[in-house]
Design an enzyme around this catalytic site. Structure first.
Site, mmCIF file in Angstrom:
data_model
loop_
_atom_site.group_PDB
_atom_site.id
_atom_site.type_symbol
_atom_site.label_atom_id
_atom_site.label_comp_id
_atom_site.label_asym_id
_atom_site.label_seq_id
_atom_site.Cartn_x
_atom_site.Cartn_y
_atom_site.Cartn_z
ATOM 1 C CB VAL A 747 14.035 47.062 51.830
ATOM 2 C CG1 VAL A 747 15.155 48.075 51.617
ATOM 3 C CG2 VAL A 747 12.686 47.760 51.856
ATOM 4 C CB CYS A 748 17.477 44.062 48.084
ATOM 5 S SG CYS A 748 18.650 42.721 47.946
ATOM 6 C CG LEU A 749 20.382 48.968 51.983
ATOM 7 C CD1 LEU A 749 20.572 49.517 50.586
ATOM 8 C CD2 LEU A 749 19.677 49.991 52.853
#
Length: 907
Positions: A747-749
């Site tokens: 998850v890229c956040l």
């Protein structure tokens, strides 16, 4: 206020101006007119120099400037013409760059070959030939000891070229060193002034990238980093298209009769001529008979390109000013001669080549090649053509060749088998160790891609030949694979090698190998499996949690809820920003329910003491009956078994010795916050045995391409929580439906510190919470236009190209959401089996109705409006949806949904 001049004032002004003109004329000795005229011409030249000339490279993706939202194309050929100016102010116009040469035959970053090894030039030690003023000629290896000192002015302010032909230098040698070769005359200490005649690479530092090695010799040692250029072969490249304004070059065969003399030389040329007068007397007599090529600088560029458009048509001689570069390539865009495979199949014996693309309808005409085993003839290739949806294609993972890719020719299958009998293996080994195999063979097996034609790859080999090969006959060398080869930088090493070079004209380098030819990397490949940006690849970066952007984004898209990054979960703040968003999200979802018989989604609260011991664990995953005698799944609960949790065996998990009272208290506060404030579209399970593990399920929001889908996340709280953000894994099922959610589950956040961010965009130990994180996933990640989540793509908002790509992305996102529904129904995550069944039991009819509406042209995400334009959605999307619809019917029927009356949409 205006001012008027009287006659007397005008006369006075004229007299003053005249006197000033005379003063200037006197000061410049009669050259004022020449200087002023040159100044005007120089200003015009500066304007011409600064004029924008759009340039492209082979393989670039472009669009027509007159139709930016139309189909795109790929640059397949380039003709470049330049204006040149010599150091003496003489010019040549419209010179074909194929005639130009660099100042050195080898430049930095060039790829070279030595035996089976391919390397990249990292540093160059120049060999300079100097003619002294008395006619003495000699060569010197310049290794940083200031043997040659440039005499101002230095025309080339370029670190890549310390010396250039025609440059005046001072020789600082007390005696003739080993690295100096006298071509004419003898050394005398008084000879200190001279002119550079030629500059070549004397020694080259090479970073060895990869090698063609044999099966039984993987420990093949790389050559030394310091190399004699005579032992290297330069890999071919399309250098004629890479020239830029201000580059210096040599035009072989140019003579004074070919050069147009300016009527009035410009100021720069005038100054250069003045400076050159100091050494022209000693240099001119050598230049007249030396035949040296003159040095030029590029003052203007002009480019004509050939473009292969998506529909298969080709435009020749297109002015580069008529084209626009495509900065963001759509994941479902393909171009003729691109190699593809089907998404859903893993058949390695079937691959295709694109013949034409309908960019508007997202359909692709593919010529398939299928390897079929036949008893009589063995393996035979069968060829067929088919029009398919762009959404069911992927670029071939092994045949993703681009222009200028370095490729290696593989030995034919069966040429050498290490497991074969001794006789065959011995014969093969004898074949591979012949003397010509280590030389000419490698030059004919390593090359550069120069084009594509009828399913074949056109390659220019290192030996100068060109041929067309099948994509399965070559292997691409990944340029990201670099070695950590030691760089020889000691002065002694340079001198030792230069002495060897002077003693021998050729450097011997024999490498004996046996076995199957393969691509072998010296260094370790990048840990991140994100390919480099090329003309075939979609960029893989994902955008972070950007609050300011989200506000404007939702405002543009018509959303009614805005998340605040300053969510507080403290007991003193009963009406936090998170609670406001929870209420708004719940209202938005409830208002979208049009079926009176559907489940009441009002949140049922479960009271949990602060210690977390009051949960009735026997009610794990039980169903509660509501006022309509229907059952629903608990929003928040505790479970015993978390054996399938992604972070169960993680080495970053919480050890018992690391548990502190403050950490336990913080986790219990998070649990209480989740229990009290979860919206009715988010479900959470915490683990009794592992307090650091959670699993959350999110329902896709209405108005998005993710509507009615279920999305699962595994969460782990690190020992340093809340000072460090939680770790999150997304249950992707191997599918990519959002720029922030990878197939691997990453998850890229920015809120998770997995993407860059600052201020309120990143995790804050005092204000951030698990609830805020889940709301961010639902509102900011799984939003209405996820295409713009990609890093930098927010700049395309409102632009024709960006909106076109966004529509295509939404179509594909819905298709993948449908696939994830089918996958989730057949294998639901642990402890959420009842949720999956209950959710899709009550939402199946809505999903099927949405599919029908989309088939009729209703835009994805707005299925409530059943009046759609039949041309809104692409044909490729409808083809894929018609294939998925029967699978959805089957999956829903398996959980007891009555689908008898449902009729699949027409293809």
């Amino acid at each position: 206020m205006e001012m008027s001049l009287t006659d007397s004032d005008w006369d006075s002004s004229s007299d003053s101006g005249s006197s000033e003109h005379e003063e200037v004329e006197f000061s410049y000795g009669g050259r004022a007119q020449n200087i002023f005229s040159n100044l005007e011409e120089t200003i015009g030249k500066i304007d011409e120099f600064l004029s924008f000339e759009r340039g492209f490279m082979y393989g670039d993706i472009v669009r027509s400037a007159t139709e930016p939202s139309g189909q795109s194309g790929r640059v397949i050929n380039i003709d470049m013409f330049v204006n040149l100016e010599s150091t003496h102010g003489k010019i040549m116009k419209e010179v074909d760059t194929k005639r130009l040469q660099k100042l050195r035959s080898i430049s930095l970053s060039d790829y070279v070959i030595n035996g089976p090894w391919v390397g990249r030039v990292d540093k160059i030690v120049e060999r300079v030939s100097v003619t002294l003023d008395d006619g003495t000629n000699y060569e010197v290896l310049v290794d940083g000891q200031d043997k040659l000192v440039a005499i101002p002015p230095n025309l080339l302010e370029d670190s890549q070229y310390s010396y250039y032909p025609g440059q005046r230098v001072q020789v600082k040698l007390a005696h003739a060193p080993r690295s100096t070769t006298w071509l004419c005359g003898t050394w005398r200490g008084t000879q200190v002034m001279g002119t550079v005649c030629t500059v070549e690479a004397g020694l080259v530092y090479v970073d060895w990238v990869a090698s063609i090695v044999m099966e039984g010799d993987r420990n093949l040692t790389a050559p030394q980093a310091l190399q004699n250029p005579e032992s290297l072969t330069l890999l071919p490249c399309v250098s004629h298209a890479s020239w830029q304004l201000g580059d210096w070059c040599i035009l072989p065969g140019s003579s004074h009769c070919d050069i147009a003399e300016r009527q009035t030389p410009n100021v720069a040329a005038y100054n250069l001529n003045e400076c050159h007068k100091t050494f022209q007397k000693g240099f001119n007599r050598n230049m007249q008979n030396s035949g040296l090529d003159e040095l030029f600088v590029i003052t203007k560029t002009k480019m004509k390109v050939a473009v292969m458009w998506q529909d298969g048509s080709c435009s020749l001689g297109v002015d580069s000013q008529q084209l626009l570069p495509v900065g963001a390539v759509n994941a479902h865009d393909f171009w003729p001669e691109q190699f593809v495979v089907e998404k859903e199949t893993c058949n390695s014996k079937k691959w295709g080549v694109v013949k034409a693309v309908n960019a508007k309808e997202q359909t692709v005409k593919v010529q398939w090649t299928i390897q079929v085993e036949k008893e009589a003839t063995g393996c035979v290739d069968e060829v067929m053509e088919e029009i398919v949806s762009a959404y069911e294609l992927l670029e071939h993972p092994d045949f993703g060749f681009c222009f200028s890719d370095v490729v290696v020719k593989l030995l034919p299958e069966g040429k050498f088998d290490p497991n074969a009998d001794t006789i065959v293996a011995t014969e093969a080994k004898h074949l591979l160790t012949e003397s010509d195999y280590s030389g000419a063979y490698f030059l004919s097996s390593i090359g550069v891609v120069t084009g594509f034609k009828n399913g074949s790859v056109k390659v220019k080999w290192a030996n100068g030949s060109t041929s067309k090969v099948a994509p399965c006959e070559i292997w691409k060398m990944e340029r990201s694979e670099y070695s950590n080869s030691s760089t020889v930088s000691s002065e002694g090493s340079v001198q030792d090698l230069s002495q060897k070079i002077s003693q021998s004209d050729e450097a011997s380098s024999n490498h004996q190998e046996t076995g199957l030819v393969k691509l072998y990397s010296v260094g370790e490949s990048c840990n991140e499996n994100i390919p480099e940006c090329s003309s075939f690849f979609l960029p893989k970066a994902a955008i972070g949690f950007i609050t300011n952007l989200a506000s404007s984004l939702f405002g543009y898209q018509g959303s009614t809820s805005v998340i605040s990054s300053h969510s507080r979960c403290n007991d003193s703040e009963d009406q936090s920003d998170s609670e406001v968003l929870v209420q708004e999200t719940a209202e938005s979802y409830d208002n979208s329910e049009t079926n009176s018989g559907e489940v009441d989604m009002t949140t049922t609260m479960v009271n949990i003491p602060i210690e977390g011991k009051g949960i009735n664990k026997t009610l794990d995953s039980t169903l509660l009956e509501n006022s309509r005698n229907q059952v629903r799944f608990r929003q928040f609960d505790m479970v015993n078994d978390c054996s399938d949790h992604h972070f169960l065996s993680s080495d970053k998990g919480l050890a018992q010795s690391q548990v502190t009272k403050s950490w336990v208290k913080k986790v219990q506060q998070e649990w209480s916050n989740l229990e009290a404030n979860l919206p009715n579209t988010i479900y959470v399970r915490v683990c009794e045995e592992r307090m650091d593990l959670l699993r959350a399920a999110l329902v896709g929001a209405p108005g998005t391409p993710y509507h009615d889908g279920l999305f699962f996340f595994d969460i782990m709280l690190p020992p340093q929580y809340p000072h460090e953000p939680p770790m999150v894994h997304y249950h992707s099922g191997g599918m990519r439906l959002n720029p922030n959610l990878y197939e691997s589950g990453r998850v890229c956040l920015s809120l998770l510190n997995t993407w860059s961010g600052s201020g309120t965009e990143v995790w804050n130990a005092g204000s951030s919470s698990i609830l805020q994180l889940l709301l961010s996933f639902q509102a900011l990640v799984l939003n209405e236009k996820p295409y713009f989540n990609e890093a930098g793509y927010d700049k395309q908002l409102g632009r024709a190209e960006g909106e076109k790509n966004s529509v295509s992305y939404n179509e594909n996102a819905f298709l993948i959401t449908c696939k994830s529904m089918i996958s989730m129904l057949r294998k639901p995550p642990k402890h959420f089996e009842m949720l999956v069944k209950d959710h899709f039991t009550h939402r199946a009819q809505h999903v099927l109705a949405a599919c029908k509406a989309y088939m009729e042209g209703v835009p994805v995400g707005s299925s409530a409006n059943l009046q759609g334009n039949s041309t809104t959605n692409s044909t490729g999307f409808k083809i894929m949806l018609s294939k998925l619809y029967p699978k959805l019917l089957e999956a829903f029927s398996e959980i007891g949904v009555d689908c008898v009356q449902e009729i699949g949409p027409e293809s």
